[in-house]
Design a protein around this motif. Sequence first.
Motif, PDB file in Angstrom:
ATOM      1  N   VAL A 148       0.842  -1.199   0.000  1.00 57.05           N
ATOM      2  CA  VAL A 148       0.000   0.000   0.000  1.00 57.05           C
ATOM      3  C   VAL A 148       0.874   1.245   0.000  1.00 57.05           C
ATOM      4  N   MET A 149       1.885   1.265   0.855  1.00 55.45           N
ATOM      5  CA  MET A 149       2.710   2.468   0.978  1.00 55.45           C
ATOM      6  C   MET A 149       3.516   2.723  -0.291  1.00 55.45           C
ATOM      7  N   LEU A 150       3.928   1.664  -0.971  1.00 57.17           N
ATOM      8  CA  LEU A 150       4.652   1.871  -2.234  1.00 57.17           C
ATOM      9  C   LEU A 150       3.772   2.583  -3.266  1.00 57.17           C
ATOM     10  N   GLY A 151       2.456   2.580  -3.048  1.00 63.44           N
ATOM     11  CA  GLY A 151       1.552   3.306  -3.929  1.00 63.44           C
ATOM     12  C   GLY A 151       1.269   4.733  -3.495  1.00 63.44           C
ATOM     13  N   THR A 152       1.879   5.185  -2.386  1.00 59.03           N
ATOM     14  CA  THR A 152       1.630   6.559  -1.902  1.00 59.03           C
ATOM     15  C   THR A 152       2.975   7.243  -1.605  1.00 59.03           C
ATOM     16  N   VAL A 153       2.922   8.508  -1.221  1.00 62.72           N
ATOM     17  CA  VAL A 153       4.167   9.202  -0.863  1.00 62.72           C
ATOM     18  C   VAL A 153       4.835   8.576   0.351  1.00 62.72           C
ATOM     19  N   ALA A 154       4.090   7.818   1.159  1.00 62.22           N
ATOM     20  CA  ALA A 154       4.713   7.135   2.285  1.00 62.22           C
ATOM     21  C   ALA A 154       5.910   6.316   1.800  1.00 62.22           C
ATOM     22  N   GLY A 155       5.727   5.611   0.696  1.00 68.22           N
ATOM     23  CA  GLY A 155       6.797   4.773   0.170  1.00 68.22           C
ATOM     24  C   GLY A 155       7.615   5.436  -0.924  1.00 68.22           C
ATOM     25  N   GLN A 156       7.028   6.405  -1.597  1.00 72.12           N
ATOM     26  CA  GLN A 156       7.718   6.997  -2.751  1.00 72.12           C
ATOM     27  C   GLN A 156       8.516   8.233  -2.391  1.00 72.12           C
ATOM     28  N   GLY A 157       8.237   8.773  -1.233  1.00 70.78           N
ATOM     29  CA  GLY A 157       8.949   9.971  -0.827  1.00 70.78           C
ATOM     30  C   GLY A 157       8.295  11.234  -1.352  1.00 70.78           C
ATOM     31  N   HIS A 158       8.662  12.350  -0.724  1.00 70.93           N
ATOM     32  CA  HIS A 158       8.096  13.651  -1.081  1.00 70.93           C
ATOM     33  C   HIS A 158       8.946  14.397  -2.105  1.00 70.93           C
ATOM     34  N   MET A 159      10.228  14.062  -2.193  1.00 71.59           N
ATOM     35  CA  MET A 159      11.153  14.918  -2.944  1.00 71.59           C
ATOM     36  C   MET A 159      10.844  14.992  -4.430  1.00 71.59           C
ATOM     37  N   GLY A 160      10.316  13.888  -4.977  1.00 68.09           N
ATOM     38  CA  GLY A 160      10.010  13.881  -6.397  1.00 68.09           C
ATOM     39  C   GLY A 160       8.522  14.023  -6.666  1.00 68.09           C
ATOM     40  N   THR A 161       7.726  14.192  -5.599  1.00 65.75           N
ATOM     41  CA  THR A 161       6.267  14.201  -5.762  1.00 65.75           C
ATOM     42  C   THR A 161       5.654  15.489  -5.202  1.00 65.75           C
TER      43      THR A 161
END
Lengths: 296, 296, 296, 296
Positions: free
Chosen positions: B206-219
């Motif tokens: 689930v987190m890999l589908g949100t900024v939780a897993g993807q990070g904020h820097m590129g999103t």
Amino acid sequence: MGASVGFIGVGTMGGPMARNLLRAGHRVRVFDLDSRLVAGLEKDGAEVAANAAAAASEADCVITMLPRGEHVESALFGDQGAATAMREGTLYIDMSTILPSHCERFAHRLRAAGVCVVDAPVGRSSQHAIDGKLLIMVGGEAGDVDRARAFLEPLGDTIVHCGPTGAGQKMKLVNNYMSIALNALTAEALVMAESAGLDPEQARSVMLGTVAGQGHMGTTYPAKVLKGDLTPGFMVDLAHKDMGLALAMAGELDAPAWLGAVAHQTYGLARRHGRGAEDWTAVYAALRETAMGDER
Amino acid sequence: MGASVGFIGVGTMGGPMARNLLRAGHRVRVFDLDSRLVAGLEKDGAEVAANAAAAASEADCVITMLPRGEHVESALFGDQGAATAMREGTLYIDMSTILPSHCERFAHRLRAAGVCVVDAPVGRSSQHAIDGKLLIMVGGEAGDVDRARAFLEPLGDTIVHCGPTGAGQKMKLVNNYMSIALNALTAEALVMAESAGLDPEQARSVMLGTVAGQGHMGTTYPAKVLKGDLTPGFMVDLAHKDMGLALAMAGELDAPAWLGAVAHQTYGLARRHGRGAEDWTAVYAALRETAMGDER
Amino acid sequence: MGASVGFIGVGTMGGPMARNLLRAGHRVRVFDLDSRLVAGLEKDGAEVAANAAAAASEADCVITMLPRGEHVESALFGDQGAATAMREGTLYIDMSTILPSHCERFAHRLRAAGVCVVDAPVGRSSQHAIDGKLLIMVGGEAGDVDRARAFLEPLGDTIVHCGPTGAGQKMKLVNNYMSIALNALTAEALVMAESAGLDPEQARSVMLGTVAGQGHMGTTYPAKVLKGDLTPGFMVDLAHKDMGLALAMAGELDAPAWLGAVAHQTYGLARRHGRGAEDWTAVYAALRETAMGDER
Amino acid sequence: MGASVGFIGVGTMGGPMARNLLRAGHRVRVFDLDSRLVAGLEKDGAEVAANAAAAASEADCVITMLPRGEHVESALFGDQGAATAMREGTLYIDMSTILPSHCERFAHRLRAAGVCVVDAPVGRSSQHAIDGKLLIMVGGEAGDVDRARAFLEPLGDTIVHCGPTGAGQKMKLVNNYMSIALNALTAEALVMAESAGLDPEQARSVMLGTVAGQGHMGTTYPAKVLKGDLTPGFMVDLAHKDMGLALAMAGELDAPAWLGAVAHQTYGLARRHGRGAEDWTAVYAALRETAMGDER
Ligand SMILES: NC(=O)c1ccc[n+]([C@@H]2O[C@H](COP(=O)([O-])OP(=O)(O)OC[C@H]3O[C@@H](n4cnc5c(N)ncnc54)[C@H](O)[C@@H]3O)[C@@H](O)[C@H]2O)c1
Ligand SMILES: NC(=O)c1ccc[n+]([C@@H]2O[C@H](COP(=O)([O-])OP(=O)(O)OC[C@H]3O[C@@H](n4cnc5c(N)ncnc54)[C@H](O)[C@@H]3O)[C@@H](O)[C@H]2O)c1
Ligand SMILES: NC(=O)c1ccc[n+]([C@@H]2O[C@H](COP(=O)([O-])OP(=O)(O)OC[C@H]3O[C@@H](n4cnc5c(N)ncnc54)[C@H](O)[C@@H]3O)[C@@H](O)[C@H]2O)c1
Ligand SMILES: NC(=O)c1ccc[n+]([C@@H]2O[C@H](COP(=O)([O-])OP(=O)(O)OC[C@H]3O[C@@H](n4cnc5c(N)ncnc54)[C@H](O)[C@@H]3O)[C@@H](O)[C@H]2O)c1
């Protein structure tokens, strides 16, 4: 053909969600304490209810999208609350973000009256609510969750069944825990770069090329700790040392480093667990031990 | 054709790096306190030096790859240290991870003798050192950095010039600050999922589908605060509320939540800065204010 | 009659300390990088040395009172450093506050030359230095510490022998750890009172009547955990609950509560150790377990 | 002579308190969900009520002593709750520790019915409840608080009127914030001493001689920041340095130092506020600025 839905709470999120249910062909009866919001939805084809009980009355499915647990409690169990109008077999879906323990308490009371209860809090932003592309994390019994899909599919593009009642809320809170803390950490790193006289844009671009920016969940974790390999790619002891240097630098620069200061302590804990010479992802193994008490 | 390189410190990282320099056609004279490591390199074509001064003597370029600032200081300025053998115009590259302030102090002393000083600490893992695919963050004057490229290119695939002397170290420490703390945070989130009875593998997905897993820097950051847009996609106040719920849940579960507890305070700070109704990326703006003192 | 003392570093603390040694009848030869400070002491009867070696030369006892480990290292082992002038049997007392590991390293080098080494960092303030009423925490071998008393007694009214070399520094750092963090915590509590609309003066007076203001070391700890009694006077679980309430209040008020947020996590740890129903001083027992690994 | 009191919640604290009211000559009618507790009180002369409403009926004063806000809400407003039985002019005193905002919400509802509301949570331990020597922190209107004294004086030896409704709870939570976090800090300091090889008993005795053990509220604060004197007795910059050393030592020892790590950041904040050269009590001034926004 469409079912009859009572929708309570049509603010930033609930408003567009109710519209997407209308668009999907459901009959939607709405209630909100703010009557202007309700009026706006009437134009889009919703029926207007005078209170929560009226919205819920005769509905196949009742949805709440309210700020906090207190609001859900009052919309359900307060004067002219929805609970009084729900019958045996009514499907109730709470999509608000609230405490799992509150969610479980409300579900317990409603089930006594035969109501089928599902929690389905949502991730992502208000734009995603408009676009019907929310992430929906669902808790409840399999049969109830299946019934709920007809109402959730118009609202989101990812629907994840996480477990029994409350599990949707738990997943939501874990996800938000991570993303919200990560935001604070990201802010510290970029401010530290600037305090150090670096170009923060260059720092961001460097970090986007490493796990600093890409995260551990899809990189180091599956490569190491999650498959049981703790041979060091990068050692806990070295990470502990490097964080010590980063904190010393931050101290000289007076750059805020609250999260890093605490994270340094977590590596100390991993070292106390005898994991200093293991891969840095062993921090997860150590923390798991303290929480689960499996080993030491 | 190749130049003459003195390489001091051929451990986990330095060993493979020295080999890559040999492979690129340089003459490499190595020194390490651990004579077995030196012997290994001799077989691969390196010359052996009896001490740091001997390794540095007559070299076009001297490289150090040592654990900490103390070791660099002693290899440079201790008995038979490399500094005694470096001449006007010798290029000195320190690739160890050390405090920027130590790096600046050593550079200051060496420059007095006409040595050209570059700091070039590396990111990624020992496997990347073997593959010649390190991330190299470089500090120093443009001319010196240009000269250094001939020696860095065999070692890494990304070479970033970050600013004057010390800037390489600073970038390295900022990057590590972020990745090391993020590891501790990731561990907390996955342990919390498991403590809550969720499947940690599902939580990760689930987190890999949100900024939780993807990070904020590129999103979120480039979409909002970095382009000056703080209209709320997700509000600071809501993030503050949700973190409060997550911490309450963690408290009930006795799940460790050290970083989140501190991050919650950072949102309090953003609210005190009058940013409660702004986008959650405003946390960066608020923290920047406290550090830079621009406004507020 | 008096002995001959070399005193290096006569700043805020060292100046008055050297004066107290003169007053006690010792011959004192002083050195400081700041020549105005030295000149001031000359008027009070000190001899002036041109460098650290000259101050140490022929002295029975050499004392350093310098800012940091780097300064001590350079005063001892740099050009014309004191180490070159100390003989077999010279007593060396470092009264600066530095890292115990640095202290041990310097002692090791000096002992090789037969110097007797004692660390004796001080507590309290510059006014206490003037009044000869410092708290002096001493590390070293018993015989050396006994010799040192003649030089320490004019400087302080409490002299505590804490253990072997470095133990004085360790005690000093533990003491300062506690007092410095306590200051930050005290500030949070008084600011929280004011943010809540309370009179901070009344809050202070209430707290002076409880362990909040009086501390645990002389009250709850000797009454409970230190004598092995963990039957609850006030339970860990209740303290965990109350801290949760205080943090929720602080969140509503936007009052900073960084230390409390982290302390809440420490109670979570005690609960994970199965100590929820024990006296709140069991937090010490739980933390001890994580650090010492005795039990779990 | 005595008044008629309804007492709801006679557990660890409420039981002995109700006994002290009986002893002071009041007629006490008690209710608790746990009937064995009620039976015990009947022997001591209390009347028994079948529910909260019955306990409150015809009482001059109704007191609740319950675990949490939820319990108070249900005892007041649930089925057969006390609210239904309180009349215009009834005095209601809640002595439970709950959130001030909940306290204010309940008071608001009760006042609508003419009930006089006072919050009076207590400090100290269950032994003090038995001895009638609690610390009682009171919020409410002056007239109501005066009426309440007749019921509070048998229970405590220190009664502090802190302000309007909710102020008692606020004072209680501020006091507990401080004492509960201080316990965690004390544990860290003593564990650090032991990890460093010091005798923890000697460390405790050294600290009892300094502000580490005595606290700042009655010592440094009144001597410095509270009277507006920030000339340094001990400088913020030195405290920042010393905490850095203590954390470095803790890192080498793997001693837990969570609170100190965070406190170090608070000193960074004070330095960013331009207070590095001021007395360490200036940390309070700096934190106050961030919270109150007076100055910067
Ligand atoms: N806004 C986001 O970006 C976002 C994202 C994900 C999740 N969420 C969650 O969604 C939920 C709703 O958030 P929102 O942003 O739509 O909030 P909102 O404040 O915009 O809307 C909530 C609505 O509920 C109404 N309401 C409150 N109490 C009521 C009652 N008793 N009866 C009827 N109506 C009542 C309010 O009048 C308001 O219109 C929250 O739990 C939030 O955490 C929000
Ligand atoms: N290992 C990694 O994954 C990694 C990744 C990025 C950066 N780094 C950084 O690279 C640097 C080196 O790390 P490493 O893992 O190769 O360490 P290492 O301990 O494996 O190797 C260091 C070598 O230096 C030698 N040495 C120490 N003092 C010396 C002296 N005075 N003269 C000569 N030789 C001396 C040691 O004998 C040893 O062989 C460190 O600063 C580390 O932080 C390491
Ligand atoms: N000031 C306090 O309240 C206090 C209290 C307790 C402990 N301490 C500790 O005492 C030590 C000294 O503190 P201070 O406040 O006196 O500092 P200070 O800066 O006032 O004095 C230090 C002196 O050392 C001199 N110096 C530096 N390097 C030198 C060298 N190589 N050779 C000769 N002289 C040199 C400086 O010129 C200066 O005069 C520190 O370690 C501090 O942590 C201070
Ligand atoms: N125990 C201490 O040392 C201490 C010290 C200071 C303050 N306090 C505070 O005092 C309050 C009471 O603590 P305690 O230790 O006495 O708790 P306790 O759990 O021992 O007693 C609470 C009692 O309330 C009863 N109860 C719960 N809900 C009820 C309801 N709806 N109707 C009737 N009875 C109900 C329970 O059966 C129980 O007997 C708490 O808020 C606590 O934080 C406790």
